[in-house]
Each structure stands twice: as C-alpha cells, then as structure tokens.
Design a protein around this motif. Structure first.
Motif, PDB file in Angstrom:
ATOM      1  N   ARG A 175       0.853  -1.187   0.000  1.00 33.67           N
ATOM      2  CA  ARG A 175       0.000   0.000   0.000  1.00 33.67           C
ATOM      3  C   ARG A 175       0.891   1.240   0.000  1.00 33.67           C
ATOM      4  O   ARG A 175       2.066   1.187   0.379  1.00 33.67           O
ATOM      5  CB  ARG A 175      -0.899   0.037   1.237  1.00 33.67           C
ATOM      6  CG  ARG A 175      -1.916  -1.080   1.324  1.00 33.67           C
ATOM      7  CD  ARG A 175      -3.031  -0.917   0.311  1.00 33.67           C
ATOM      8  NE  ARG A 175      -4.069  -1.915   0.497  1.00 33.67           N
ATOM      9  CZ  ARG A 175      -4.047  -3.142  -0.007  1.00 33.67           C
ATOM     10  NH1 ARG A 175      -3.006  -3.535  -0.736  1.00 33.67           N
ATOM     11  NH2 ARG A 175      -5.044  -3.981   0.211  1.00 33.67           N
ATOM     12  N   ASP A 183      -1.473   7.843  12.762  1.00 35.14           N
ATOM     13  CA  ASP A 183      -2.756   7.494  12.140  1.00 35.14           C
ATOM     14  C   ASP A 183      -2.528   6.806  10.795  1.00 35.14           C
ATOM     15  O   ASP A 183      -3.181   5.799  10.474  1.00 35.14           O
ATOM     16  CB  ASP A 183      -3.612   8.740  11.934  1.00 35.14           C
ATOM     17  CG  ASP A 183      -4.159   9.311  13.232  1.00 35.14           C
ATOM     18  OD1 ASP A 183      -4.137   8.590  14.254  1.00 35.14           O
ATOM     19  OD2 ASP A 183      -4.595  10.483  13.231  1.00 35.14           O
ATOM     20  N   LEU A 184      -1.616   7.373   9.996  1.00 33.04           N
ATOM     21  CA  LEU A 184      -1.347   6.800   8.688  1.00 33.04           C
ATOM     22  C   LEU A 184      -0.751   5.405   8.815  1.00 33.04           C
ATOM     23  O   LEU A 184      -1.164   4.474   8.107  1.00 33.04           O
ATOM     24  CB  LEU A 184      -0.389   7.709   7.907  1.00 33.04           C
ATOM     25  CG  LEU A 184       0.092   7.180   6.546  1.00 33.04           C
ATOM     26  CD1 LEU A 184      -1.079   6.933   5.612  1.00 33.04           C
ATOM     27  CD2 LEU A 184       1.085   8.168   5.917  1.00 33.04           C
ATOM     28  N   CYS A 210      -1.070   3.258  11.265  1.00 30.16           N
ATOM     29  CA  CYS A 210      -2.115   2.333  11.720  1.00 30.16           C
ATOM     30  C   CYS A 210      -3.082   1.994  10.589  1.00 30.16           C
ATOM     31  O   CYS A 210      -3.512   0.841  10.449  1.00 30.16           O
ATOM     32  CB  CYS A 210      -2.876   2.927  12.899  1.00 30.16           C
ATOM     33  SG  CYS A 210      -1.923   3.010  14.430  1.00 30.16           S
ATOM     34  N   SER A 211      -3.422   2.995   9.786  1.00 30.77           N
ATOM     35  CA  SER A 211      -4.338   2.763   8.674  1.00 30.77           C
ATOM     36  C   SER A 211      -3.746   1.781   7.663  1.00 30.77           C
ATOM     37  O   SER A 211      -4.429   0.855   7.200  1.00 30.77           O
ATOM     38  CB  SER A 211      -4.663   4.096   7.989  1.00 30.77           C
ATOM     39  OG  SER A 211      -5.415   3.896   6.815  1.00 30.77           O
ATOM     40  N   THR A 226      -3.682  -1.704   9.119  1.00 32.43           N
ATOM     41  CA  THR A 226      -5.036  -2.266   9.123  1.00 32.43           C
ATOM     42  C   THR A 226      -5.424  -2.773   7.744  1.00 32.43           C
ATOM     43  O   THR A 226      -5.985  -3.876   7.596  1.00 32.43           O
ATOM     44  CB  THR A 226      -6.054  -1.214   9.598  1.00 32.43           C
ATOM     45  OG1 THR A 226      -5.732  -0.819  10.931  1.00 32.43           O
ATOM     46  CG2 THR A 226      -7.470  -1.761   9.563  1.00 32.43           C
ATOM     47  N   GLU A 227      -5.121  -1.985   6.709  1.00 30.24           N
ATOM     48  CA  GLU A 227      -5.430  -2.408   5.343  1.00 30.24           C
ATOM     49  C   GLU A 227      -4.704  -3.698   4.988  1.00 30.24           C
ATOM     50  O   GLU A 227      -5.287  -4.633   4.430  1.00 30.24           O
ATOM     51  CB  GLU A 227      -5.038  -1.312   4.350  1.00 30.24           C
ATOM     52  CG  GLU A 227      -5.925  -0.086   4.371  1.00 30.24           C
ATOM     53  CD  GLU A 227      -5.477   0.927   3.326  1.00 30.24           C
ATOM     54  OE1 GLU A 227      -5.136   0.507   2.212  1.00 30.24           O
ATOM     55  OE2 GLU A 227      -5.451   2.130   3.647  1.00 30.24           O
TER      56      GLU A 227
END
Length: 289
Positions: free
Chosen positions: A21, A38-39, A41-42, A45-46
């Motif tokens: 990603r 935040d980025l 973790c995002s 998660t993806e």
C-alpha cells in the motif's frame, strides 16, 4: 516513511511480498506525529485484512536512535525526540521495530537486492536529498543515529545535496534558464538531447557525487556501492561517468562496483519488514532461553 510518500508492504517469512500500500506522508504541522501514527495504523489495518502480522517495522528519515526507538530529529517533518516505537506499539498492540529509512533500505539491498553477494556495502539513495548507509559484515552502522548524513558535507562551497540531489538538479536548471522542468528525469532528457545548460548542471552534479564516492571508498572500502533514489533511473548517463571518475581518481587496487538499486522505492519498506522479522526472531530466542 519518506518525506513525501509512505510505502508499506506485507511480507511472509521468506521475504515474499504478499501485498503493498502507499500513502501521502503528512506535511509538517503541530500534529504531524499524530498524523503519522494514524497513517501507519491505517496502512497496517489495510494490509492486515489479508494476513494478521506478528510484528510491524516503521522507518523514518532524519536522525534516528534505533536502540531507543526514538526519532531524534527531522528538519523536513518537523519533529524531535518522538518515541515512535512505543507510541505505535501501544496503538497496534504488537511488537514494533523502529529504524532509519536509508539504513533500512541498505539492509534490504544487502539481504534481498543488488548487494546480496557483498559483505560490505554502501547504499546511496539520491532523491530529494542525499544520504548513505553502510552495511559491514551484514550489520548496519548507525553511529548512534548520526551516521550517513553525507548530503550535508561541503563540496565546492555548497552542501552535496544542494548540488547533486535530484531536487537540486531540477532547481539549478530552472534557475539558470527560467524554464520549468518536471524533475531531474526531465533534465536528463535534455542532456540526451544536447542542451548545454542541462549538460553543465548534470556534469556538476555527477562530479560532486564522484567526489563523495571517493571519500566513501577511502574511508570504508566497500565491495559495492548501490545507488538508489530517483537519480538512479538515469542509467548509464549516471553510472558510466561515476565509474570513470572513480577509475581515474582512485588509484588503489580495490574500487567498489557502482550498481543501481534493485528494489526501487520499496527498499525502505522491505527493510522495515526485515527489522520487524529480526525483532520477532529475537523475541522468540529470548523466550527459548
């Protein structure tokens, strides 16, 4: 995590990439650290929607103290003394390995890429800035987090990255001609077309890089220098004159091979995965004891 873009990969135990990603690195602001977390973790998660990871590696630019898991300083991203390893680990609830983007890229090129056949190698990415990393006998040299900042070394009255980085090449051409260019690749195309200003800018950059390679060779004597970053895409236009410069000005028997990076812009993210794998193996070893 680079200065402009963040890349993430999910790899298995063999090093094969299962998924990847990309995201845009947050610009400097009062809450850059929170946005970075935040980025990260995002992206995790993806990638975790396919396979649940056992550990995560995060690597960033600037001065990094790997032993403490702390980002000491980044002029471009505007932070200081950020304990990213513990902060991200608390959010994700899993082990987090933390490191420097260029040193992680060097580890990846040495284990998976263009320096696989060398014990001692230098990784020299030339992009928006210039940095370097040294792998000796398979181990990264960090110097307490301060090693590798060769872009800040003076060359002919200017800093190396102010003359020889991809950003500097395009900026210098625009300043001399008033003609906007898309980047160093655009300048390289103008060199190939015989543009005299582009040629002069390019020659100055290559000469400065050649000087840096001679310093590196004299001090470290690496078997191979892996050149990465955007400028490495210039191919023979970059590598041929660099090799000639080293051959002409370094008269000792051993000179390093100068080769392009094999992993492209994924070197840093693959290096982060290798650091995560090392952390898992280390933890398992301690449990075994």
């Amino acid at each position: 995590m680079g200065g402009t873009e963040t890349k993430a990969v999910l790899v298995d135990a063999s090093g094969a990439v299962l998924a990847q990603r990309r995201g845009t690195t947050p610009p400097p602001s009062l809450d850059t650290v929170e946005q970075v977390l935040d980025l990260a973790c995002s992206l995790v998660t993806e990638l975790s929607s396919r396979v649940a990871p056992t550990a995560v590696g995060l690597v960033v630019p600037g001065i990094v103290d790997e032993s403490r898991g702390v980002a000491v300083f980044s002029a471009n991203l505007g932070w200081s003394d950020v304990p990213f390893a513990s902060l991200l680990g608390a959010r994700l609830g899993m082990p987090v390995a933390f490191g420097h983007d260029v040193r992680a890229g060097a580890l990846a090129e040495q284990q998976l890429g263009a320096a696989r056949d060398a014990d001692d190698a230098v990784f020299l990415p030339v992009g928006t800035g210039i940095s370097a990393a040294y792998v000796q006998a398979g181990r990264l040299h960090a110097g307490g987090g301060y090693a590798g900042e060769i872009g800040q070394v003076p060359v002919g009255g200017a800093r190396l990255e102010a003359v020889a980085s991809a950003a500097a090449i395009s900026r210098s051409y625009q300043e001399r001609t008033g003609i906007p260019v898309a980047g160093s690749a655009d300048v390289a195309q103008r060199v190939a077309a015989g543009d005299p200003v582009a040629t002069a800018v390019w020659d100055e950059a290559v000469d400065a890089l050649g000087s840096a390679l001679i310093w590196i060779t004299a001090l470290l004597a690496p078997e191979v220098v892996v050149v990465g970053g955007g400028l490495s895409q210039a191919g023979p236009m970059l590598f041929d004159p660099l090799t000639r410069r080293l051959d002409a000005d370094w008269n000792l028997a051993r000179a390093p091979r100068i080769v392009p990076a094999a992993l492209g812009d994924r070197a840093g993210s693959l290096g982060a995965a290798l650091l995560a794998a090392e952390l898992v193996n280390h933890n398992h070893g301690e449990e075994g004891e």
